[in-house]
Structures are given as C-alpha cells and as structure tokens.
Design a protein around this motif. Structure first.
Motif, PDB file in Angstrom:
ATOM      1  N   PHE A  42      50.949  62.675  20.640  1.00 14.80           N
ATOM      2  CA  PHE A  42      51.797  62.509  19.420  1.00 14.80           C
ATOM      3  C   PHE A  42      51.860  64.063  18.726  1.00 14.80           C
ATOM      4  N   PRO A  43      50.991  64.672  18.187  1.00 17.59           N
ATOM      5  CA  PRO A  43      51.061  66.042  17.695  1.00 17.59           C
ATOM      6  C   PRO A  43      51.773  66.931  18.607  1.00 17.59           C
ATOM      7  N   SER A  44      51.654  67.114  19.871  1.00 17.06           N
ATOM      8  CA  SER A  44      52.530  67.849  20.536  1.00 17.06           C
ATOM      9  C   SER A  44      54.169  67.464  20.729  1.00 17.06           C
ATOM     10  N   ALA A  45      54.177  65.914  21.048  1.00 18.46           N
ATOM     11  CA  ALA A  45      55.490  65.483  20.704  1.00 18.46           C
ATOM     12  C   ALA A  45      56.088  65.761  19.611  1.00 18.46           C
ATOM     13  N   LEU A  46      55.682  66.009  18.386  1.00 12.65           N
ATOM     14  CA  LEU A  46      56.113  66.292  17.042  1.00 12.65           C
ATOM     15  C   LEU A  46      56.707  67.736  17.146  1.00 12.65           C
ATOM     16  N   LEU A  97      55.366  64.360  30.426  1.00 13.94           N
ATOM     17  CA  LEU A  97      56.554  63.461  30.212  1.00 13.94           C
ATOM     18  C   LEU A  97      56.608  62.516  29.077  1.00 13.94           C
ATOM     19  N   LEU A  98      55.373  62.079  28.743  1.00 10.54           N
ATOM     20  CA  LEU A  98      55.477  61.045  27.554  1.00 10.54           C
ATOM     21  C   LEU A  98      55.748  61.694  26.390  1.00 10.54           C
ATOM     22  N   ALA A  99      55.151  63.080  26.178  1.00  7.54           N
ATOM     23  CA  ALA A  99      55.335  63.822  24.862  1.00  7.54           C
ATOM     24  C   ALA A  99      57.012  64.158  24.962  1.00  7.54           C
ATOM     25  N   THR A 100      57.430  64.352  26.044  1.00  4.31           N
ATOM     26  CA  THR A 100      58.815  64.776  25.939  1.00  4.31           C
ATOM     27  C   THR A 100      59.712  63.414  25.701  1.00  4.31           C
ATOM     28  N   THR A 129      51.186  74.294  17.963  1.00  2.00           N
ATOM     29  CA  THR A 129      51.209  73.275  16.899  1.00  2.00           C
ATOM     30  C   THR A 129      50.795  73.508  15.552  1.00  2.00           C
ATOM     31  N   VAL A 130      49.584  73.906  15.878  1.00  2.00           N
ATOM     32  CA  VAL A 130      48.733  74.489  14.658  1.00  2.00           C
ATOM     33  C   VAL A 130      49.556  75.734  13.752  1.00  2.00           C
ATOM     34  N   ALA A 131      50.335  76.368  14.453  1.00  7.60           N
ATOM     35  CA  ALA A 131      50.821  77.735  13.813  1.00  7.60           C
ATOM     36  C   ALA A 131      52.210  77.205  12.986  1.00  7.60           C
ATOM     37  N   VAL A 132      53.017  76.222  13.704  1.00 13.06           N
ATOM     38  CA  VAL A 132      54.101  75.845  12.735  1.00 13.06           C
ATOM     39  C   VAL A 132      53.510  74.987  11.723  1.00 13.06           C
ATOM     40  N   GLN A 133      52.734  74.026  12.017  1.00 16.56           N
ATOM     41  CA  GLN A 133      52.288  73.311  10.639  1.00 16.56           C
ATOM     42  C   GLN A 133      51.729  74.284   9.579  1.00 16.56           C
ATOM     43  N   VAL A 134      50.709  75.141   9.978  1.00 13.94           N
ATOM     44  CA  VAL A 134      50.236  75.923   8.913  1.00 13.94           C
ATOM     45  C   VAL A 134      51.197  76.886   8.265  1.00 13.94           C
TER      46      VAL A 134
END
Length: 594
Positions: free
Chosen positions: A274-278, A122-125, A418-423
């Motif tokens: 935060f990384p998950s929210a991004l 919920l916080l990440a969303t 998250t890592v996949a999108v960033q990389v």
C-alpha cells in the motif's frame, strides 16, 4: 425545464453561482471527444499520424531502457508504452500528452520488485491506478499542483542520481549479476568490480552519449536515441563486439501482447504494498500534471487536470492487467509530440499503434540492441532530470526551502523515495505553518506597527479615528486564527495590568478559523467572564459567523456581542458601560493601550 446544480462561490457574502448540468458534465469530457466535435479533418489526421510515428521512434528505446533500469524486462516496458500510452491519449485531459514508462518510476519500481517481486509491483500499480481515479473523481487535480517545489526538485534530482549510478554497470560493461537496491551498497559493489571494465561497452556507451548530444545541438529533428541504438546494434553485429545485448540477457521479445490477467493478491500483500502504491499514485499525478502544464505552455492550450488523473488511473490499471509497469505523462516525449506537429490526442494513439507495429514486425532486430547503448540513453536522461539549474536557483531561496530540498534529495538517495516524499511534504507543511504563524499576530490596535502599504493610519476604520471609552480594550487578530496562533490569545488578559470592563476583539482580518481557534476563543470568553470582562467580537464576516454559530459560540457570548463592524462594537461597549451616546471623547484604551 433546465435542471441546475448550485455550487458555492468564493465570496465573503456567501454568493452562489449556477452551473447547469450540461456544462458540468462537459468539464469531464476527454479531449479526444472535444477534438472530434470540432471536426477531425484529413489535414489534422496527417499531422497527427506523422507526429505519432516520430514519437514512437523516440519512445521505443526509452520504454525498454526505463523497464530494464527498473528491474523489469524490455518487453514489459513496451507493453506499458503501448497499453498505457493508448489509454492516456484516448481518455486524457490534454491534447498532446504522451504517456508511458518514465525515469520518475525507476527507483520505486526497482525497490518494489526487490522487496515484493514482480507480482507485488503489478498489485501496487493496480492499486495506484484506482487511487488516481479517485483523485480525479474527487477533484484533486488542482491540489496536486501545490506539492512544494523544493520537494519535487529534491526527489527528482535524487532519482536522477540513482538512475545514473544504476547505469554504471551496463555503461562500463561490468560483469555484475544483480545490483543491490541500496545506494551505498551499489557503490561498494562497483568498487569491487571496477577492474573488470569492458572497453567495447565503454566505447559504445561513450559514443552514444556524444551522438545524442550532437543530434540535440546540430540536428534537433533527428531522434538521438534511435540513432544510437541503430548504430550500436550495427556496430556490435558488424565487428562482432563481445558486449551484452537485450537478447543475451533477456532472450527474445514476444511479437504480441499478453492476455490480460489480474495479479495474485491477498490482504497481507495489499497492506505490504500500500505505501508503494500511494507513492506511485502521487508520482504519476505530479509527473502527468507537470507534463500537461508544459504542453499548455508550448501550445497555449489548457488541460483538464481531473480528467487527466482519471486517464492516468485507467492507464496504470491497464498496464498492470497487461503485465506492464507504472506509467505517467512523459515530458520529453510530449514536447517531441508537439514539435513534430501533433494537433490532437490521436497523435498519442497513433504513437501506441506504431509501437505495437514495431513490436510485431521488428522484435528479432530489437533484441540485438547492446545494453551499453541503452545505458548511454539513460545517462543523458539522468542529466536532464538532475534539475541542476533549478537547484542553483533554489540555493538562493530562504534557508528553510534549501533544507527541504536537500532533505528530500538525501532521503531519496539514501533511504527510500516513499519516505522522501512523505518527509519532504511534511517538512514543507510545517515550515509553511511556521511562516503563517510569523505573519499572524494578536495585538492591541494602537501598538501595531505602521509600515508598508498596510498602514492603519490610512484606514478609515482605524481606532484612532474612533471614540474608544475608558474601560474598553481593543485588540485585533491579523491572519488566520488556527492551531498555530490560537495559543497566543490565552495570555492576552494576563499582560494587561487592569482587566477592562469590555474587551473588543477585532476579527476583520481573519480569513478562517479552525476548531483549535474556536476552542481558544471559547476559553478566552470564559476567562473574561471570570475577570468580570464582557467580550465583544468585531468585524465578524458572514462565513466566520456561520462557523461560530455552528460551534455554539453565539449562545455563550450572546448575539448582541457579535458585531459586523467596529462602530457597532463600540456602540455595544457604550451600552454595556451605560454611557450615553455622544458623551464620549476620543481616548486610548486602558492597560497597554495607554
């Protein structure tokens, strides 16, 4: 008096265009307002109402299926479809966008719940919603569209595979209490339980897949998912099949919406999610704008990307406040909305109201749906998401794009989305920079290759048509002068056998220069001074000249040595060499130019 805002126009001469405030703010008006201004007739209302009902019937099982696959409850999927779907349609920038839970979020939502609990989700969303609003406010709608295609294809195909693997449990009716988040661990758990397959669940799920595919081919107007869950629930009840249902796993579904509330949070938890929210914000932006583009292609309309991002942000914040999960534009439901005859965003609003009505009136019946039927729906969704056709086409693309595709796919499946999108984005950016470097060069003008449509021999400003005095070397920079190319300038004087008295550096083909390029230019000027060479710049555009002036380069090299054209630069070279005008024969530059 009419107040005006002035915005820079994309022009080499620094022209500006005016946009009055009224037009500026009209660009940020949601499509619902636009449609009301056009006049909302009864005929349009009827079409939107029918389309809204059609989409609601399709969205009902999908919302629950995506929530269950994400590790949430079916009720939380319905809350999201109702609240987020309403906000996206009411405040969005597309006439036909339908919002709600989608398959793109299954992987990331499941991982967040496993690591941080439902409160962490919920916080990440909520944070992702705020990020999306900022993206829209700062006009990032067009930038999001430039996420490389191999990256989006790679992580979408990876998500599809993970969704498929996650549904094996319910598709086969395996008695597994909790599935691990990691892909390899899932396969190991399945391997240890494969002997406990439920024949009844398998038959229901297989039949469901066949029914969906048959409806799509022979009766496309009939929503396959709703047929599957209806027939599956009836079969399980009539024959008393021992299969797991929504009720047996999750209990009853509330017949009302929860009261809005803020999730519990502290700074440590904010930093953790935060990384998950991004990632949620990035995925929501990509999926929603892709869906809006698909809608534009089907209808000939144009969406407002920045307005859509703001609406997506509001929708995700609303979903978090009402105990939901992340939401975005749903391509399949949006296409269904269009095919059902929707004409305005009110069809999406009606879709949310019908879902609310279903939850209020049909909750006791909804919980009788077998989970094997929902697994069948998600298996078909996973196949549709797999991008097999796109992957086959990408295999014919340059090798670097194939590397990006499979790197993103592998990281999504084996490590983390998250890592996949960033990389993936980083790798694609590095490869793009390499391509720019490959097409950019710094070379003596008389040794440049003559090929294609860019032949210098057809250029009236080519040096072969000019009088170049002895003691003058002319080089040209072709392409952006940025950090990837700047290092090439440093060694130019070293490869010239005899330092020239005047070095003309043509920059007519330089669209932009960054800080590294300007620093390299400054170092090159200092090296010229040590060798007794006067540096003259030629073909400097007004935009480039402004940046050099701001950097202080004008004061170092001298105003007279920055020329707008090669004729001016050659005249300046003759003045430095004290050669009388008209007394120079056409000659090649010294050094490599001979």
């Amino acid at each position: 008096m009419q107040t005006s805002l002035v915005f820079p126009a994309h022009s080499d001469r620094g022209k500006v265009k005016k946009m009055d405030l009224k037009s500026f703010f009209q660009a940020d008006v949601p499509k619902t307002i636009t449609c009301l201004r056009e006049g909302y007739r009864f005929k349009v209302f009827t079409a939107d109402l029918i389309a809204g009902l059609t989409v609601a019937i399709v969205a009902l099982p999908l919302a629950m299926a995506f929530a269950i696959a994400s590790g949430a409850s079916p009720a939380q999927g319905l809350y999201t479809a109702i609240i987020a779907g309403f906000i996206i349609s009411a405040f969005g920038g597309s006439r036909h966008q339908i919002g709600g839970p989608t398959g793109a979020f299954v992987v990331i939502v499941y991982a967040i719940i496993m690591r941080h609990g439902y409160d962490g989700l919920l916080l990440a969303t909520l944070m992702a919603g705020a990020m999306l609003i900022l993206m829209g406010v700062f006009r990032m709608g067009t930038v999001i569209k430039f996420i490389p295609y191999p990256v989006t294809t790679g992580f979408t195909a990876g998500i599809a595979l993970i969704i498929f693997i996650s549904q094996i449990k319910d598709f086969l009716g395996l008695p597994i209490e909790t599935l691990p988040a990691e892909f390899i661990h899932k396969l190991m758990v399945y391997g240890g339980s494969i002997h406990q397959i439920s024949v009844h669940a398998f038959v229901l799920a297989t039949s469901g897949v066949i029914i969906i595919l048959a409806c799509r081919r022979y009766v496309p107007r009939l929503p396959g998912p709703i047929v599957v869950v209806t027939l599956g629930a009836l079969a399980a009840w009539f024959f008393g099949l021992p299969v797991e249902t929504i009720e047996s796993r999750f209990g009853s579904i509330p017949n009302s919406l929860p009261a809005p509330s803020l999730p519990q949070w502290d700074w440590q938890k904010v930093q953790a999610v935060f990384p998950s929210a991004l990632t949620i914000a990035l995925l929501a932006a990509i999926e929603s704008l892709m869906s809006a583009v698909v809608a534009d292609g089907m209808t000939g309309r144009r969406h407002k990307s920045n307005v859509e991002l703001v609406a997506q942000g509001l929708a995700n914040m609303g979903a978090a406040l009402f105990q939901g999960i992340p939401a975005t534009g749903a391509i399949a439901r949006t296409a269904t909305n269009i095919k059902a005859g929707a004409m305005t965003p009110f069809a999406g609003i009606f879709h949310s109201l019908f879902l609310l009505l279903f939850m209020l009136l049909l909750a006791p019946l909804i919980v009788k749906i077998p989970l094997a039927c929902l697994a069948a729906i998600l298996v078909v969704v996973a196949w549709n998401m797999s991008e097999m056709k796109s992957i086959r086409h990408l295999l014919r693309a340059p090798r670097s794009d194939v590397v990006v595709l499979f790197t993103t796919f592998g990281l999504t499946v084996l490590i983390d989305l998250t890592v996949a999108v960033q990389v993936g984005v980083l790798l694609a950016s590095l490869l793009f920079i390499k391509r720019i470097i490959d097409v950019s060069n710094i070379s003596p003008v008389n040794l440049q290759a003559f090929s294609g449509e860019n032949e210098e021999r057809h250029d009236p400003d080519a040096t072969e048509h000019k009088q170049v005095p002895h003691g003058v070397e002319v080089y040209e920079i072709n392409g952006p002068f940025f950090f990837g190319v700047a290092d090439r300038l440093k060694g130019v004087l070293q490869i010239i056998r005899k330092p020239p008295q005047v070095f003309i550096l043509r920059m007519r083909s330089v669209p932009f220069i960054d800080a590294t390029g300007m620093h390299a230019l400054e170092e090159f000027h200092q090296k010229c001074e040590r060798n007794g060479t006067q540096l003259v710049l030629s073909g400097v555009s007004p935009n480039l000249e402004q940046k050099l002036r701001r950097y202080g380069f004008h004061a170092a090299v001298g105003e007279a040595n920055i020329c707008p054209h090669i004729d001016c630069a050659l005249a300046r070279a003759r003045a430095i060499l004290e050669i009388p005008a008209g007394s120079v024969k056409n000659s090649a530059p010294e050094g490599l130019g001979q």
